[in-house]
Design an enzyme around this catalytic site. Structure first.
Site, short mmCIF file in Angstrom:
data_model
loop_
_atom_site.label_atom_id
_atom_site.label_comp_id
_atom_site.label_asym_id
_atom_site.label_seq_id
_atom_site.Cartn_x
_atom_site.Cartn_y
_atom_site.Cartn_z
N ARG A 194 0.76 -1.15 0.14
CA ARG A 194 0.30 -0.12 0.34
C ARG A 194 0.57 1.00 0.19
NH1 ARG A 194 -2.96 2.96 4.62
NH2 ARG A 194 -4.08 4.96 4.09
N HIS A 229 -2.87 11.05 1.04
CA HIS A 229 -2.50 10.76 2.06
C HIS A 229 -1.66 12.34 2.77
CE1 HIS A 229 -0.94 7.45 5.01
NE2 HIS A 229 -0.99 8.52 5.36
N GLU A 263 -7.25 8.90 6.55
CA GLU A 263 -7.49 9.12 8.10
C GLU A 263 -8.05 10.96 7.69
OE1 GLU A 263 -4.46 6.86 10.23
OE2 GLU A 263 -4.88 8.71 10.70
N ASN A 275 -7.19 2.25 9.86
CA ASN A 275 -6.19 2.10 10.12
C ASN A 275 -6.19 2.22 11.64
OD1 ASN A 275 -5.36 2.19 8.00
ND2 ASN A 275 -4.41 4.55 8.34
N TYR A 309 -4.52 1.31 15.92
CA TYR A 309 -2.64 0.86 16.20
C TYR A 309 -2.86 0.61 17.69
CZ TYR A 309 -0.95 3.67 12.58
OH TYR A 309 -0.06 3.48 10.88
N GLU A 367 -3.72 -0.52 7.65
CA GLU A 367 -2.28 0.13 8.29
C GLU A 367 -2.20 -0.11 10.23
OE1 GLU A 367 -1.30 4.44 9.26
OE2 GLU A 367 -1.94 5.02 7.25
#
Length: 494
Positions: free
Chosen positions: A98, A143, A189, A320, A322, A392
């Site tokens: 990606r 992005h 995002e 995404n 985390y 991500e």
């Protein structure tokens, strides 16, 4: 029994390292494992190949904006070393990559008047090199690196005209690359662009002076720009090219801090303000009720014409993820801006007894909480019923040039992070969630936005002081063993 022990027992398999070690055979044969990057963070060559400046060029050159006073002028020089990086992806065994296209490499002024042929050639070369190695390209159109001219001349994401310019740019990319690229992401995002770009001002374009209006306008126009690009693809290219288009949202899982209804409501509200903000309009034609009730006219309204454009379902949701927080309700928020204040919640990083929610990575916001990924996948799946790619997932180390190289390369916590988070994905698939792929962030250490080069997210170490040499870390080798292990040999990758 302590709350932590009880909770983890109830959620066993959500990434806790117990019993069975995750294996490639825990995933469907066609499940995609890849790595991810973005243009401004890795390409460099800021004045080469006909590229125009982006808002991040201007922002990173502004005094005091980047922690180590660095910028992405050279970054890790992927522009000249893309073949080396693609060879690394192939050698490690990943099946997908990606990456993002820099809008100002295609249209230097962003306006869509004249295509930059050198930019087209550069991305064609990347796409062709990937396909020669059997690696699927997943391409992100935006992005965060908006052409600077669009921001300076018309206010960038604050001007509805940008929807047309983004559609033109998307059309050009579909036309030039879509015969080979079958997986498209419109915007990465949008939450971060809106909150960090227009509320806190810590990201480009660095605005914070009108946070009651601008973040909501920027979001509104990003949502419409996504929808316009999907409409272009569906009407002009899908039948011929047969690809799919999605949007990437980011979400820190929000777990209610107690069984109290107030805390459960606050956690639900937090999720609405993170991903509902973007996905609700695209699935239900309107912003989440919790946002409308708390923000009122600060949220722009969608016209009937807008709503027709919006309700054009995505082929997939990119997620995404985390980390995770406990959320408790607060009556009075100390937050000055309306986005955080309206949520009436507090983010907590400790269990009831005071133990931290998970091991801490280098970034102050990032704790290792694998069970949160399974929960957010179930949440998104139930609410929006669309295939999901984890676009991500990863963690960072602090850059430390005093440590010997072999210690920087032996990233034990990152290995543990990936093992446990990938186990959480396997758990979500067992729950019935339609997850189709997983992308580790990131392929290489790179320019980490406002943190500059002080944080390292890469599977591959980049030696910034010695010619940008690449050195795979322990986590890269773990992934390689995991991906190449024979299906019947569970646990052998360890």
């Amino acid at each position: 029994m302590a709350k932590e022990e009880e909770f983890l027992r109830e959620n066993e398999g959500n990434g806790a390292v117990k019993g069975h070690q995750v294996s490639r055979s825990d995933f469907p044969p066609d499940f995609v494992f890849g790595v991810a990057t973005s243009a401004y963070q890795i390409e460099g060559a800021c004045n080469e190949g006909g590229r125009g400046p982006s808002i991040w060029d201007a922002f990173s050159h502004t005094e005091g904006k980047i922690l180590d006073k660095s910028n992405g002028d050279v970054a890790v020089d992927h522009y000249h070393r893309y073949m080396e990086d693609i060879d690394l992806i192939a050698k490690l065994g990943f099946g997908a990559y990606r990456f993002s296209i820099s809008w100002s490499r295609i249209f230097p002024d962003g306006l869509g008047t004249k295509v930059n042929d050198e930019g087209i050639t550069f991305y064609n070369n990347i796409i062709n090199a990937l396909l020669e190695k059997g690696i699927k390209p997943f391409v992100t159109l935006y992005h965060w690196d908006l052409p600077l001219h669009l921001d300076e001349s018309m206010g960038g994401w604050l001007n509805k005209k940008i929807v047309e310019y983004f559609a033109l740019y998307a059309d050009t990319c579909f036309a030039n690359f879509g015969d080979r690229v079958k997986n498209w992401i419109t915007i990465n995002e949008p939450l971060q662009t809106s909150v960090n770009g227009y509320i806190t001002g810590i990201f480009a374009p660095g605005r914070s002076e009108n946070s009651l209006v601008e973040p909501y306008l920027a979001s509104h126009h990003q949502i419409l720009a996504h929808a316009a690009a999907v409409s272009v693809y569906r009407s002009k290219y899908k039948d011929i090219q047969g690809g799919q288009v999605g949007l990437v949202v980011d979400c820190e899982w929000s777990e209610a801090n107690s069984d109290k209804i107030e805390d459960k409501s606050a956690a639900a509200r937090r999720l609405d303000f993170q991903i509902g903000w973007y996905l609700d309009p695209l699935y239900y034609g309107e912003y989440p009720k919790a946002m409308r009730e708390r923000l009122g006219d600060q949220l722009p309204k969608f016209s009937e014409e807008d709503k027709k454009l919006l309700l054009n379902p995505m082929d997939f949701i990119g997620l995404n993820h985390y980390t995770t927080r406990f959320i408790s309700h607060v009556t009075d928020s100390n937050e000055e801006n309306s986005y955080y204040g309206a949520q009436q919640m507090e983010r907590i990083v400790e269990w009831e007894g005071g133990k931290v929610i998970g091991e801490k990575a280098a970034s102050e916001w990032l704790y290792v909480v694998p069970w949160g990924l399974r929960k957010v996948l179930n949440y998104v799946s139930k609410k929006y019923a669309t295939p999901i790619y984890i676009t991500e997932n990863g963690m960072d180390d602090e850059d430390d040039d005093k440590l010997p190289l072999h210690e920087m390369l032996d990233d034990k916590l990152r290995v543990r992070y990936f093992k446990e988070y990938i186990a959480s994905v396997a758990g979500a698939i067992k729950d019935g969630v339609d997850v189709r792929g997983y992308f580790a962030w990131s392929l290489v250490d790179n320019f980490e936005w406002a943190q500059g080069y002080t944080k390292r997210f890469g599977l591959v170490y980049v030696d910034y002081k010695n010619g940008l040499t690449r050195h795979p870390k322990s986590s890269a080798y773990w992934f390689s063993r995991f991906l190449k292990a024979d299906n019947g040999k569970k646990g052998k990758e360890d």
